[in-house]
Design an enzyme around this catalytic site. Structure first.
Site, PDB file in Angstrom:
ATOM      1  N   LEU A  54      -0.663  -5.512   0.883  1.00 18.14           N
ATOM      2  CA  LEU A  54      -0.701  -5.040   1.997  1.00 18.14           C
ATOM      3  C   LEU A  54       0.785  -4.721   2.260  1.00 18.14           C
ATOM      4  O   LEU A  54       1.544  -5.626   2.124  1.00 18.14           O
ATOM      5  CB  LEU A  54      -1.263  -5.562   3.083  1.00 18.14           C
ATOM      6  CG  LEU A  54      -2.797  -5.699   2.955  1.00 18.14           C
ATOM      7  CD1 LEU A  54      -3.421  -6.809   3.998  1.00 18.14           C
ATOM      8  CD2 LEU A  54      -3.629  -4.427   2.923  1.00 18.14           C
ATOM      9  N   ASP A  55       1.074  -3.813   3.355  1.00 15.55           N
ATOM     10  CA  ASP A  55       2.611  -3.337   3.554  1.00 15.55           C
ATOM     11  C   ASP A  55       3.023  -4.498   4.727  1.00 15.55           C
ATOM     12  O   ASP A  55       2.024  -5.221   5.176  1.00 15.55           O
ATOM     13  CB  ASP A  55       2.461  -1.939   4.468  1.00 15.55           C
ATOM     14  CG  ASP A  55       2.620  -0.900   3.507  1.00 15.55           C
ATOM     15  OD1 ASP A  55       2.682  -1.100   2.252  1.00 15.55           O
ATOM     16  OD2 ASP A  55       2.218   0.051   3.974  1.00 15.55           O
ATOM     17  N   ARG A  56       4.053  -4.766   4.683  1.00 13.49           N
ATOM     18  CA  ARG A  56       4.609  -5.870   5.493  1.00 13.49           C
ATOM     19  C   ARG A  56       4.160  -5.768   6.967  1.00 13.49           C
ATOM     20  O   ARG A  56       3.573  -6.492   7.667  1.00 13.49           O
ATOM     21  CB  ARG A  56       6.269  -5.789   5.523  1.00 13.49           C
ATOM     22  CG  ARG A  56       6.614  -6.839   6.453  1.00 13.49           C
ATOM     23  CD  ARG A  56       8.118  -6.996   6.436  1.00 13.49           C
ATOM     24  NE  ARG A  56       8.759  -8.284   7.212  1.00 13.49           N
ATOM     25  CZ  ARG A  56      10.155  -8.546   7.152  1.00 13.49           C
ATOM     26  NH1 ARG A  56      10.870  -7.712   6.510  1.00 13.49           N
ATOM     27  NH2 ARG A  56      10.584  -9.525   8.018  1.00 13.49           N
ATOM     28  N   ARG A 155      -0.451   5.866   5.912  1.00  7.52           N
ATOM     29  CA  ARG A 155       0.547   6.130   6.923  1.00  7.52           C
ATOM     30  C   ARG A 155       1.122   7.666   6.639  1.00  7.52           C
ATOM     31  O   ARG A 155       1.311   8.458   7.424  1.00  7.52           O
ATOM     32  CB  ARG A 155       1.773   5.219   6.583  1.00  7.52           C
ATOM     33  CG  ARG A 155       1.245   3.924   6.741  1.00  7.52           C
ATOM     34  CD  ARG A 155       2.331   2.614   6.326  1.00  7.52           C
ATOM     35  NE  ARG A 155       3.699   2.811   6.902  1.00  7.52           N
ATOM     36  CZ  ARG A 155       4.614   1.988   6.631  1.00  7.52           C
ATOM     37  NH1 ARG A 155       4.302   0.934   5.700  1.00  7.52           N
ATOM     38  NH2 ARG A 155       5.850   2.159   7.386  1.00  7.52           N
TER      39      ARG A 155
END
Length: 242
Positions: A54-56, A155
């Site tokens: 998962l992205d930060r 995104r």
């Protein structure tokens, strides 16, 4: 930091990753001192292996394997589209009621990859916040289901349809992000991995893991005046009270 465990058996464990926490150490984020991998190892006293990323800045369901054998089984399930993933996000503007974004994305090496995202709008909001030539600001709460798992797919896809995710700096609307930071002291990206479903590779039973939204996500939903029952998962505070 204590991680909230959402699911655990003898092979797998899932946590609700907070916004801003890296999955593991990375050379591109030298400012970070805490990581989900190390925190979970310390918390449960066992070795764990991240099954996906998962992205930060993204919160929500993060799955780990408890041994290398399971890691070798579970990771291909993500690549082979055997995992059903759902996310909730807050977008700029009023998004269509539902849609499919079929828009290939470029990898770092320049190659194009197929990328498909299905989404539906759960709620529309309009608040008394002037923005540019408009006297109000409009937003959407959406549920997204990526069919593929590309780098920053959600995104980039929502930015592509001109409804970027609030708080997303690289791909979002910098003017909106500045507005939220100055008005509400909010600079968290409004993207949350709300659920993960799959057939357990050992037990052969269906596993459904849900992650309550984090407090900052719940605060944004409240600012927008969106009823909590329209959010497909409860807030972390509500879940702890149950």
């Amino acid at each position: 930091m204590h991680l909230d465990i959402l699911y655990e058996d003898e092979y797998l464990i899932a946590v609700n990753k907070p916004h801003g926490l890296l999955v593991h150490r990375s050379s591109i984020a030298s400012d970070a001192s805490e990581f989900a991998l190390q925190l979970l190892r310390q918390q449960i006293g066992k070795m764990v292996h991240p099954a996906h990323r998962l992205d930060r800045k993204t919160s929500g369901v993060l799955l780990f394997s408890l041994n290398r054998e399971m890691d070798g089984v579970i990771q291909p399930m993500f690549a082979n589209r055997q995992m059903s993933k759902k996310y909730v996000a807050v977008l700029r503007g009023h998004a269509p009621a539902e849609g499919t974004i079929d828009y290939a994305l470029k990898k770092e090496n320049g190659m194009m990859q197929e990328a498909i995202t299905h989404y539906k709008t759960l709620a529309l909001a309009e608040i008394d916040l002037p923005f540019g030539k408009h006297s109000t600001s409009r937003y959407s709460l959406v549920e997204a289901q990526p069919e593929t798992g590309r780098m920053h797919q959600l995104r980039r896809h929502f930015a592509h349809i001109l409804h970027p995710i609030i708080g997303d700096r690289p791909h979002g609307c910098n003017k909106q992000n500045k507005l939220w930071k100055e008005t509400f002291e909010m600079d968290t990206m409004m993207l949350h991995a709300s659920s993960l479903s799959f057939i357990h590779p050992v037990h052969n039973t269906r596993v459904d893991i849900e992650a309550p939204i984090q407090p900052e996500f719940a605060r944004v939903v409240d600012i927008l005046g969106i009823p909590s029952d329209l959010v497909p998962v409860p807030s972390l505070t509500t879940a702890l009270d149950m």
